[in-house]
Design an enzyme around this catalytic site. Structure first.
Site, PDB file in Angstrom:
ATOM      1  N   GLU A 153      -7.470 -21.193 -15.855  1.00  0.00           N
ATOM      2  CA  GLU A 153      -7.833 -21.585 -14.732  1.00  0.00           C
ATOM      3  C   GLU A 153      -8.833 -22.548 -15.047  1.00  0.00           C
ATOM      4  OE1 GLU A 153      -9.121 -20.787 -10.249  1.00  0.00           O
ATOM      5  OE2 GLU A 153     -10.040 -19.714 -11.857  1.00  0.00           O
TER       6      GLU A 153
ATOM      7  N   ASP B  26      -1.790  -1.163  -3.781  1.00  0.00           N
ATOM      8  CA  ASP B  26      -2.342  -0.437  -4.780  1.00  0.00           C
ATOM      9  C   ASP B  26      -1.114  -0.413  -6.041  1.00  0.00           C
ATOM     10  OD1 ASP B  26      -0.250   1.549  -3.971  1.00  0.00           O
ATOM     11  OD2 ASP B  26      -1.677   2.319  -2.673  1.00  0.00           O
TER      12      ASP B  26
ATOM     13  N   ASP C  56      -5.453 -10.655 -15.454  1.00  0.00           N
ATOM     14  CA  ASP C  56      -6.316 -11.531 -15.227  1.00  0.00           C
ATOM     15  C   ASP C  56      -7.738 -11.406 -16.040  1.00  0.00           C
ATOM     16  OD1 ASP C  56      -7.896 -13.641 -13.454  1.00  0.00           O
ATOM     17  OD2 ASP C  56      -6.650 -12.968 -12.196  1.00  0.00           O
TER      18      ASP C  56
ATOM     19  N   ASP D 265       0.935  -1.121  -0.015  1.00  0.00           N
ATOM     20  CA  ASP D 265       0.084   0.213  -0.017  1.00  0.00           C
ATOM     21  C   ASP D 265       0.917   1.326   0.082  1.00  0.00           C
ATOM     22  OD1 ASP D 265      -1.857   1.983   0.410  1.00  0.00           O
ATOM     23  OD2 ASP D 265      -2.107   1.588   2.675  1.00  0.00           O
TER      24      ASP D 265
ATOM     25  N   ASN E 197      -0.489   4.471  -0.407  1.00  0.00           N
ATOM     26  CA  ASN E 197      -0.824   5.752   0.218  1.00  0.00           C
ATOM     27  C   ASN E 197      -1.638   5.532   1.401  1.00  0.00           C
ATOM     28  OD1 ASN E 197      -3.069   4.314  -0.351  1.00  0.00           O
ATOM     29  ND2 ASN E 197      -3.850   5.343  -1.806  1.00  0.00           N
TER      30      ASN E 197
ATOM     31  N   ASP F 194      -3.965   3.911   2.826  1.00  0.00           N
ATOM     32  CA  ASP F 194      -5.498   3.478   3.224  1.00  0.00           C
ATOM     33  C   ASP F 194      -5.789   2.141   3.617  1.00  0.00           C
ATOM     34  OD1 ASP F 194      -4.960   2.136   0.697  1.00  0.00           O
ATOM     35  OD2 ASP F 194      -6.949   3.207  -0.261  1.00  0.00           O
TER      36      ASP F 194
ATOM     37  N   ASP G 234      -9.679 -16.765 -15.577  1.00  0.00           N
ATOM     38  CA  ASP G 234     -10.545 -17.153 -14.455  1.00  0.00           C
ATOM     39  C   ASP G 234     -11.451 -18.150 -14.912  1.00  0.00           C
ATOM     40  OD1 ASP G 234     -10.718 -16.458 -11.636  1.00  0.00           O
ATOM     41  OD2 ASP G 234     -12.905 -16.250 -12.339  1.00  0.00           O
TER      42      ASP G 234
ATOM     43  N   HIS H 212      -3.969 -16.905  -4.770  1.00  0.00           N
ATOM     44  CA  HIS H 212      -4.813 -16.366  -3.758  1.00  0.00           C
ATOM     45  C   HIS H 212      -5.763 -17.148  -3.471  1.00  0.00           C
ATOM     46  CE1 HIS H 212      -6.479 -15.986  -7.928  1.00  0.00           C
ATOM     47  NE2 HIS H 212      -7.713 -15.717  -7.250  1.00  0.00           N
ATOM     48  N   ASP H 213      -6.161 -18.483  -4.040  1.00  0.00           N
ATOM     49  CA  ASP H 213      -7.183 -19.222  -3.456  1.00  0.00           C
ATOM     50  C   ASP H 213      -6.793 -20.458  -2.633  1.00  0.00           C
ATOM     51  OD1 ASP H 213      -9.048 -17.559  -4.870  1.00  0.00           O
ATOM     52  OD2 ASP H 213      -8.656 -18.867  -6.789  1.00  0.00           O
TER      53      ASP H 213
HETATM   54  C1  NOJ Z   1     -11.175 -18.248  -9.386  1.00  0.00           C
HETATM   55  C2  NOJ Z   1     -10.461 -17.046  -8.694  1.00  0.00           C
HETATM   56  O1  NOJ Z   1      -9.137 -17.472  -8.678  1.00  0.00           O
HETATM   57  C3  NOJ Z   1     -11.475 -17.120  -7.257  1.00  0.00           C
HETATM   58  O2  NOJ Z   1     -10.348 -16.084  -6.592  1.00  0.00           O
HETATM   59  C4  NOJ Z   1     -12.642 -16.256  -7.648  1.00  0.00           C
HETATM   60  O3  NOJ Z   1     -13.262 -16.280  -6.351  1.00  0.00           O
HETATM   61  C5  NOJ Z   1     -13.564 -17.238  -8.344  1.00  0.00           C
HETATM   62  N1  NOJ Z   1     -12.673 -17.764  -9.698  1.00  0.00           N
HETATM   63  C6  NOJ Z   1     -14.601 -16.348  -9.146  1.00  0.00           C
HETATM   64  O4  NOJ Z   1     -14.135 -15.340 -10.147  1.00  0.00           O
END
Ligand code: NOJ
Length: 560
Positions: A256, A29, A98, A21, A23, A25, A199, A329-330
């Protein structure tokens, strides 16, 4: 095999909200990313994959896009983004964006129009159906709990949303929608980006008629199972996208694809079919789940991992191409998941990195993996921000009366916020991520685990990753060699051989916290010349074909 830059690249994924980050907040960013580009360059990164930075109401942290051609205010401006691209290119790196086009946000202007009336020109941009006997059109479930259908009073119909109800699915059967998407993709490509991560792209073709699926408890995404993904037109759509857009640029693409198997993946990535360059499989990420799905915890059996990854290594070899990943990130943090984030955090993180980076495919590093960031345990459900976690907790605990402690335990092990806690830059307040209040709490271990410490300590995980990256750049065998599994039945050691022409590499890894003896099977012809990387100090006199591996030890020998 054809040699290409994207086969030889290492990709680093940035989840912008949690990276840096600039700035104050509390939200990461674009300018924060620019500040850290030299850090990524020093690590050896070739390609940056940026999770969504588009305008979004953030129901799913940017994976719900309300304008594909605008930058989210919280992240900065289009000028900031342009500077980011220029700075990335200036350092000789590339940028992939993405592409989230299975669904948009319900706040996208297309959906705002679509819901107005049945004869609105945008109606068929989404998937609307009348109810059946006063109920949802079918029994599909959303990936984020509950039905995949939401009723809209205005036109007395339901719309499909495989994710949150603020993420309506786009209707790819409609050629007009497809053209809009292609136009938007070209707009980004013409700005100079180097490709897309797509995605849940195998969800864009659904089985016609959207029939009910068999009711299977715990089935991920929807009880529709195979009905809402890899549908009959999926290859046609991807070939059309390739023909109209991708083939006109020298780009990399990675799709993905939850549920994809090797046979389908071969079709998606076989260059002669002109679809995608590579896909993300989920199979190895599901090996520690029981029959009840993601939240049904089960320990990993190493032999399952061997069977699975070997299938992918040999299955795509020569035809398609693998992507290699442990984290994103999942997913929970790999060192906490398949390693040991207590007494062997450094050793096991290095072992897991070595194991993955010596395979054939394009390796992906998720932010923080290179410094061994771990899972987190927040006391209260209120400290979690992820919609998947929150909805699941509500469904199981509030509506379903399940034991909250048990549900919290599954969140600690599998929750997506494990990956999303702010990047740990240093030992200052909020880990140097922000001068403000971070949008998601920082992992309390940041004083010990942070990038500043890792960069200054030459024995750190970070330096080990740097070395792995350099090895890949200097040894084509790592990129292009064949893969042969050794000791398929061993439940603690995962060893494999790579071969290319007259060269060989032997990779030996211990996935356990015990000392384990390794004996190279007699039928494997290998004479070690040199240890090219390891995670313990090793004696030169060690006999590489017969020795004791220390807890989570990894060794890679070059040989003949
Ligand atoms: C896969 C993404 O990696 C995930 O973070 C997202 O919640 C779902 N697709 C829906 O876009």
């Amino acid at each position: 095999m054809e040699k290409t830059w994207w086969k030889e690249s290492i990709v680093y994924q940035i989840y912008p909200r949690s990276f840096r980050d600039s700035n104050g907040d509390g939200i990461g960013d674009i300018n924060g990313i620019i500040e850290k580009l030299d850090y990524l360059k020093d690590l050896g990164v070739d390609v940056i994959w940026l999770s969504p930075v588009y305008e979004s109401p953030n129901d799913d942290n940017g994976y719900d896009i309300s304008d594909y051609q605008k930058i989210m205010n919280e992240f900065g401006t289009m000028e900031d983004w342009e500077e980011l691209l220029a700075e990335i290119h200036h350092r000789g790196m590339k940028l992939i964006m993405d592409l989230v086009v299975n669904h948009s946000s319900d706040e996208h202007k297309w959906f705002q129009e679509s819901r107005k009336s049945k004869d609105n020109p945008y109606r068929d941009y989404y998937i609307w159906r009348p109810g059946k006997k006063g109920k949802e059109p079918n029994n599909w479930k959303s990936s984020f709990s509950g039905s995949a259908w939401e009723y809209d009073e205005n036109t007395d119909e339901y719309f499909l949303h495989l994710f949150s109800k603020k993420q309506p699915d786009l209707n790819w059967e409609n050629p007009k929608l497809r053209q809009e998407i292609y136009k938007m993709m070209k707009w980004w490509l013409n700005k100079g980006i180097d490709g897309f991560r797509m995605d849940v792209i195998n969800f864009i073709s659904k089985v016609p008629g959207l029939p009910d699926g068999p009711e299977k408890p715990g089935e991920k995404y929807a009880s529709g199972g195979k009905l809402y993904r890899d549908g009959p037109r999926i290859h046609e759509f991807l070939q059309e996208m390739n023909e109209e857009v991708l083939s006109k640029y020298d780009v990399m693409t990675v799709g993905e694809m939850p549920g994809v198997d090797v046979e389908e993946a071969k079709k998606y990535t076989d260059h002669r079919r002109r679809e995608l360059k590579m896909v993300f499989t989920f199979e190895h990420m599901n090996l520690d789940s029981g029959k009840g799905g993601k939240w049904d915890l089960k320990p990993l059996e190493l032999t399952d991992l061997k069977e699975n990854l070997s299938k992918w290594q040999t299955g795509l070899h020569g035809t398609g191409w693998n992507s290699l990943y442990w984290n994103n990130h999942d997913q929970p943090r790999i060192v906490s998941r398949f390693g040991n984030d207590r007494e062997y955090r450094v050793e096991s993180a290095k072992m897991l990195g070595t194991f993955l980076h010596m395979l054939q495919g394009t390796p992906y590093i998720y932010q923080g993996e290179e410094i061994g960031m771990t899972n987190v345990q927040f006391d209260s459900i209120e400290d979690y921000e992820d919609i998947e976690i929150r909805n699941m907790y509500y469904e199981k605990v509030v509506e379903g009366n399940e034991d909250p402690d048990k549900v919290m335990e599954s969140i600690y092990v599998k929750g997506r916020d494990n990956a999303r806690t702010p990047f740990q830059w240093n030992n200052q307040p909020a880990a140097g991520f922000t001068t403000g209040e971070p949008w998601l709490k920082v992992n309390p271990n940041y004083k010990a685990i942070n990038a500043e410490q890792a960069v200054t300590d030459e024995n750190s995980i970070y330096h080990h990753y740097r070395k792995l990256i350099q090895l890949r750049k200097h040894h084509p065998i790592i990129v292009y060699g064949d893969y042969h599994l050794i000791l398929p039945e061993h439940d603690k050691i995962y060893a494999y051989l790579r071969t290319l022409e007259n060269q060989k590499l032997l990779v030996i890894t211990n996935f356990s916290a015990e000392n384990v003896s390794f004996d190279l099977p007699e039928n494997v012809e290998f004479e070690a010349k040199k240890l090219i990387i390891g995670n313990y100090a090793t004696e030169e006199t060690d006999n590489p074909t017969n020795f004791t591996l220390k807890p989570y030890e990894a060794r890679v020998y070059k040989g003949i």
